[in-house]
Design a protein around this motif. Structure first.
Motif: not given
Length: 991
Positions: A301-311, A329-334
């Protein structure tokens, strides 16, 4: 050639590219034909009385717009609005009208300046022109071409004022789409000024003697047909109107459309919302970026979460996301979550890589009913690079417009070749068929109308009767009188009453461009033609198949006879009686008078027919686009340049696009990006770097305060703090070079891979340096800056690197000036040690986004610098030559090789000595420290100079802790002594 000469225009054999499996499948199962009514709705404008004034401006500038000088003493001022680069615009209407006015002024100013110069100095030669004029005299109209895109005049011309023989295959003169101005040879722009554009410049035409091209006049009511009228024709060597033309039309169209994203583009709102389609469905599949073992986390759900790469990682560490840094990754999210996504990417930070990953995700989540995603770039080269990446996961893309150098991947996917590979029938209800039928009939009507001008010989009495110049009775008397004459030279049955009546008073018109051979030398190769070819390829006028010339029927005028010109005679009174009563000596002049009246009457009818022909030409364009939508709507990705976005805007608009991605957005003038704001647009992605190249303007005055035309939408929004993401880890430059960019990119970091770069052969551990000199700067005949000594130094240094083992293909030479580029290329080609080598010598503008192992930058710029000696302050004027291994050049970076430049580049023995140096003893060592660096005779001694520190590579020396702290930086080289054991010293003082 006599008689009716209606023949097809030169046709060119075309090779059809091989198509792969994808194209073969498409050819077998082509899309179902449907009529897309949006095309005709877009192109068939409905007049709006409330529209702003700029909407009514004609497509091709008027003579009043180009010729603005009112008289010899005064010059009218051209009002141009100031640009609003800080803060919001007051309204959408003001934003569009002011941007139109600024872009229009930049498009027409070069030609306006040329016309103004011609008025003041009508006999000026090209070499003496201060307005960069190309001047063609003895211009004659020799025929008309009835192309699908309009009626074009075939003209021949003389190159006398160039005083050069032209290398047409390497010249940007008279490129298709170039704006030209014509005036009569007698007037030379005092009162007569007609504007047109080059319709076609096939090589086979301009290489004739005299050369010939096809020209579209500015409007059908300005067409000329008189083959005896002599003209003078001019163009500016600056700018290219076709690159502006369609964007100006797009800004006019936008006045009557909704303007998506106006809250950011016009209102500079800083907080950016998600795209509308994402609000409607926010759960997206990101498995292409974040695959997991059980795939449970692939839908996010892109409006409410973003995958945590620390897992925990997935089954391998080779996930795409794992290879990205945090800023990527920030750029991709934007990109995926903002309706206006601005991504700034300094050199080597992976802008294109991020764009491609984002496109892959967007494509992965595209529904079958969704429109194609539009991708664009400022240049054809950059677009092809992007499409090659896209091809790895979406081979069914379609590329609009222009020629491509990629024959294997891109060319088969151009719209033209996709269309050729997929034969479709007629679009039901389409306009193509009816338009073609109507145009064929009009061509016959125009050919019949102009037939008297193509047959040779004098006009017959029947022609004069048809146009009401002679009455029926006058014609009968003329024929009756001629029957008493016997002319054995005429074919049997031909009375030729006019010929017998006028007798030997008819003279050869002799009004044509004659073959010439002035003994001129060939001009130097125009190296800017490559850059123009980029734009010209995108500006083809009708369709991709009209690459080199216009297709269609054409007629050649053949009017060999006329009469002498006589003034102060009342010819109208002579036409009221029997022509045989006109005394000898006036008959030839009277014939000339009647001939001119016929051509004037023909001209009015011809202009009316051409007006109708232009309407059906527009209908034909609509019909072709109605056909093309059936190919495009089945594509997932469509690519075109930013110029193509405007040129094909009506076609793309019919697809109702929602997503547009533009690369190189920071070097694209704002209006070109504005044109991408289709009414249905929901998501605009701008990728670029405003701290590198800006957009190019023809008129330098428009680049500064208060016009700021060169400030892109990208830069304007970033500087107004509209949300954006900057990539910060570079994978291109060695850290030593990257440090020089810190004043520009203070947060730029190095990827681990750049620390392992091999040293440049012959340079020890040197990665970059400046070279300062006092050599005289000059300019060439085109007023382009040059520096002969600097060019010699660069050529010598190039040879030195090649002698030490570098491949010439791994070295690029850059310069800001075309004159210096010619000088460098000439020097490299003429160097005895470099025969047979290939060279990359380009201007900085055309090198954007390219890479190479070694880059040599010839600046020839005068820079004012401040130095701070211990005892005083002083200002020095220096010139720089920056030599930068391992760098994509954006700024001057380091320091110098003075002794070599001062004479070693001309000394073969010195070059051989340097080449043989043992790199362990450091042929050239780069050091940094405080005080002197000493070495013994066996390894070398050195003086490290140029008192600068790491952050002052522009040449200033800063005070630290209340005093001056010197940092000495320079190089030293080992020169063998007389015993050949490496003893001796070469100093390099870089002050």
């Amino acid at each position: 050639m006599t008689g009716n000469s209606t023949i097809p225009l030169r046709r060119f054999a075309r090779r059809r590219p091989q198509v792969g499996n994808y194209e073969q499948q498409t050819a077998q199962s082509g899309p179902k034909l449907e009529l897309n009514i949006r095309v005709r709705e877009y192109l068939n404008d409905v007049s709006n009385p409330t529209a702003p004034a700029y909407v009514s401006h004609r497509e091709i500038p008027s003579s009043e717009e180009i010729s603005v000088v009112a008289n010899d003493e005064a010059e009218e001022e051209v009002e141009v609005p100031a640009n609003q680069v800080v803060g919001p615009w007051e309204s959408k209407r003001r934003y569009l009208s002011d941007n139109y006015a600024l872009l229009r002024e930049d498009a027409v100013t070069p030609l306006r300046n040329v016309v103004s110069e011609m008025k003041a100095e009508p006999r000026v030669l090209e070499k003496d022109s201060v307005e960069h004029s190309y001047i063609y005299e003895k211009v004659f109209i020799t025929g008309l071409t009835f192309a699908q895109s309009g009626v074009a005049a075939r003209v021949t011309f003389s190159m006398r004022r160039s005083e050069k023989r032209i290398l047409w295959d390497q010249s940007k003169r008279l490129a298709q789409g170039t704006l030209i101005a014509l005036s009569t040879a007698q007037d030379i722009f005092k009162t007569v000024c007609k504007i047109g554009v080059v319709a076609a410049r096939p090589l086979s035409g301009v290489q004739l003697n005299p050369p010939e091209i096809d020209v579209f006049f500015g409007s059908p009511d300005e067409i000329e047909i008189d083959p005896q009228q002599e003209w003078i024709m001019v163009e500016s060597s600056i700018g290219y109107f076709e690159a502006y033309r369609h964007t100006l039309l797009s800004l006019q169209k936008l006045a009557s459309e909704s303007f998506p994203l106006a809250e950011y583009i016009v209102g500079v709102q800083r907080e950016v919302s998600p795209p509308q389609y994402l609000k409607q469905q926010s759960i997206k599949d990101l498995s292409s970026l974040f695959p997991t073992i059980d795939n449970r986390r692939s839908r996010i759900d892109l409006l409410n979460e973003w995958p945590d790469q620390s897992g925990p990682p997935c089954s391998s560490s080779s996930t795409i996301a794992a290879s990205l840094d945090a800023s990527q990754l920030d750029a991709l999210r934007r990109i995926l979550t903002k309706e206006l996504a601005i991504i700034q990417g300094p050199p080597g930070t992976g802008k294109t890589h991020v764009s491609v990953l984002a496109l892959k995700v967007l494509l992965q989540n595209k529904c079958p009913e969704d429109p194609p995603i539009i991708v664009s770039a400022h240049t054809n080269h950059a677009l092809d690079q992007l499409l090659r990446h896209i091809n790895s996961f979406e081979p069914g893309f379609i590329r609009l417009g222009g020629r491509t150098t990629d024959k294997e991947i891109i060319e088969p996917r151009t719209l033209f070749n996709v269309r050729q590979a997929t034969k479709l029938g007629v679009v039901p209800g389409g306009m193509k068929g009816p338009a073609l039928s109507a145009m064929r009939k009009l061509v016959k009507d125009m050919q019949q109308l102009l037939k008297p001008l193509t047959e040779g010989g004098p006009l017959s009495e029947l022609v004069f009767k048809e146009y009401g110049i002679l009455s029926e009775g006058q014609c009968q008397l003329l024929v009756k009188g001629a029957e008493t004459w016997v002319d054995l030279t005429l074919p049997e049955g031909v009375t030729a009453a006019i010929s017998k009546w006028a007798g030997d008073e008819l003279v050869e018109a002799n009004r044509r461009t004659m073959p010439e051979d002035f003994g001129f030398e060939y001009e130097e190769m125009d190296l800017e033609y490559e850059q123009l070819a980029e734009l010209e390829a995108e500006g083809k006028l009708a369709s991709d198949e009209e690459m080199d010339g216009l297709r269609g029927e054409w007629i050649r005028f053949n009017e060999p006879l006329t009469g002498p010109e006589t003034r102060q005679v009342d010819f109208e009174s002579l036409l009221k009686d029997d022509l045989w009563k006109v005394r000898a000596g006036l008959r030839g002049s009277l014939y000339r008078y009647m001939q001119q009246k016929v051509k004037q009457a023909m001209l009015q009818k011809m202009r009316a027919l051409a007006q109708t022909y232009g309407k059906y030409s527009k209908d034909l364009k609509i019909g072709k686009w109605e056909h093309d939508t059936n190919f495009l709507q089945s594509a997932n990705i469509i690519g075109c340049t930013t110029t193509g976005l405007s040129k094909y805007r009506g076609l793309l608009d019919s697809l109702k696009p929602k997503i547009v991605l533009i690369e190189e957005a920071a070097e694209t003038l704002e209006a070109y990006v504005t044109a991408a704001c289709f009414p249905t647009l929901e998501h605009l992605i701008l990728v670029g770097d405003h701290q590198q190249l800006r957009g190019h303007c023809n008129e330098p005055e428009l680049e500064g305060d208060p016009f700021f035309l060169d400030v892109s939408m990208f830069e304007r929004l970033v500087r107004n703090q509209v949300g954006f993401t900057q990539l910060i880890r570079q994978r291109r430059m060695h850290p030593e070079i990257r440090r020089a960019l810190m004043p520009i990119y203070p947060n730029l970091e190095d990827h681990e891979s750049v620390r392992q770069r091999e040293a440049v052969p012959g340079m020890g551990n040197v990665r970059s340096f400046f070279f300062c000199h006092q050599w005289h700067e000059d300019h060439d005949e085109l007023m382009s800056k040059i520096n002969n000594e600097e060019a010699k130094m660069v050529v010598g240094f190039f040879n030195y690197l090649v002698s030490n083992g570098m491949k010439s293909r791994d070295i690029t030479v850059l310069t800001f000036y075309n004159g210096q580029r010619k000088l460098l290329m000439k020097g490299l080609r003429g160097h005895p040690n470099l025969q047979g080598e290939t060279f990359k010598v380009v201007t900085v503008d055309s090198y954007q986004g390219e890479e190479n192992s070694v880059v040599l930058l010839s600046l020839i710029l005068i820079v004012s610098m401040t130095t701070m000696p211990v005892d005083a302050k002083q200002t020095a004027v220096v010139r720089y030559l920056a030599v930068m291994p391992d760098l994509i050049a954006t700024t001057p970076l380091a320091q110098g090789y003075r002794d070599f430049a001062a004479g070693g580049h001309n000394d073969l023995a010195a070059q051989e000595r340097l080449r043989r140096l043992d790199e362990e003893n450091a042929a050239m060592l780069f050091g940094e420290g405080e005080g002197e660096v000493e070495g013994d005779d066996d390894t070398a001694a050195a003086v490290l100079a140029s008192r600068t520190n790491e952050l002052t590579l522009t040449g200033t020396r800063q005070a630290r802790d209340g005093g001056v702290r010197n940092t000495y930086r320079g190089f030293f080289s080992v020169t063998p002594g007389q015993d050949g054991k490496g003893k001796g010293l070469e100093k390099s003082l870089l002050d």
